[in-house]
Write an enzyme that holds these catalytic residues in place. Sequence first.
Site: not given
Ligand code: 16G
Ligand code: ZN
Length: 545
Positions: A65, A371-372, A500-503
């Site tokens: 992405s 999402e924003a 907490p961030s998911g990424t």
């Molecule tokens: C991922 C999610 C997105 C979300 C972002 C938040 C999908 C396909 N993508 O990119 O929707 O806004 O994570 O990231 O679900 P964060 O947890 O690091 O804030």
């Molecule tokens: Zn994307």
Amino acid sequence: MAQFEEVSVNSKLHPKPEGLIMQYGTAGFRSNAKHLDHIMFRMGLLATLRSKKTKFTIGVMVTASHNPEEDNGVKLIDPMGEMVAVEWEIYATQLANAEQDSLLHELKSIIEAEGIDLTEPAYVFVGRDTRPSSASLSQAVVDGVCSLGGKILDYGLVTTPQLHYMVCCCNTKSCYGSATLEGYYQKLSQAFLQLTHNVPNRTDDQKRLVVDGANGIGALKMKELEPFIRSELQVLLSNDGSQGKLNHLCGADYVKVQQKAPQGVTLVEGERCCSFDGDADRIVYYYTDSKGSFHLLDGDKIATLISTFLKELLTQAELNLQIAVVQTAYANGSSTRYLEDIMKVVVCCTKTGVKHLHHAAQKYDIGVYFEANGHGTVLFSKAAHKQILELVKDPNINDERKHAAKLLENTVNLINQTVGDAISDMMLIEAVLAIRGMSVQDWDSIYTDLPNRQLKVTVSDRRVIDTTDAERRAVTPGGLQDAIDALVKKYKSARAFVRPSGTEDVVRVYAEADSQESADCLAHEVSLAVHHLAGGVGEKPKPLH
Ligand code: 16G
Ligand code: ZN
């Protein structure tokens, strides 16, 4: 069994670095591309099992992405084009982390737990973005699928939402459309042309749109789409991938976070521009005003534009369908207030992550979710779709109702309901602006965003933060929510939350208030509270000013 033999042999060609642990996160696996070969092979295996279990075609998309070009990632797509079921995310993590000599054991335990009949056929669609690493990584997925005897259709270079679309078309036996790129362009462009071609008095200016393709797959696919829609939309494509680096100083994430135009786009006063992200499942719009100020129209503004349009059409068509907008905690407070108080639309808030929004939107006749950050789409329930189609065919209704029903029918066809799709969203936004005779400034002035600020705090273990109420309140660590509440009270029209961030390995902080200065101060003070109460690492967060 011979299949296990093959898995065993082939897995050695995609070895797992010992000790490497990865998690199937909010958007699948994501990391530097050099750590992903074994993950891809194993996701090929898992997709094959998922297909045998569901007796449907499953999708595997290779992309990271909006991440930098050096990264890559992989996501599984379930039969109707939605994100893979949560229980299978757990299997994905187990399989990814099994050391080389326990891979078969892990595989067999999934087969047993799910009661999978290995003699069932399996079909897997594979797609990839334009990253240099994507070709070989998607080949690793193919190897995994073939090792378990699955059949592959490799779509090669496609956007993420295009692959979701193909999976859905295939599993609905083409009811949703034909599972080809040509079919995708045909379906969407026909709906777009029908929506726009009778709109009177559109000037060339109104028909023109600057598109930042983030130097990625979205740019390639815009070039393919362009001939289909040329008569109604002149696309000026920049960051088309011919020179720049993917997502570097461009793309939807850059524009949203930096609040400025991407490199390669020169803003002309009042001219509409939009940016896709690296796999074209997000879109944001923007323009500059006569004073040279930059204006961003994010997912909240898009949701407002689309839901307002749909609500008006429902009234005109005299259709009694419930419409709801699904947002996350990041939605600007002004958008929520406008939707609830002025538009009288049901607004619901979910946790961050597409699957949560998608799921919530499915509960309504018409669920608009964004999402924003610009990821979103509209879901029409089967019953709603049926009512719309019946109305279009009803010989006993007046012209106004018929016209509105027809517009609704074309909207259903234009929107990619499987997942947020920058290309499809872009055409819907363009159609709505045309039909309603709105300029980008008119759209922007529907409501004014509250100033806001997002920050990150590094802590030793972000899992110490547990949240509730769609991530708007922190349950742990003790005292944190009380501290946030006390800080918020100091400012006007203020709101703040942490999650907490998911990424990424960080805690995210969001604050909004009646002025930018207040939003910045509040965000900083909340960051300090997180650092203090949730095990902050390194120096204390510094004030922004
Ligand atoms: C991922 C999610 C997105 C979300 C972002 C938040 C999908 C396909 N993508 O990119 O929707 O806004 O994570 O990231 O679900 P964060 O947890 O690091 O804030
Ligand atoms: Zn994307």
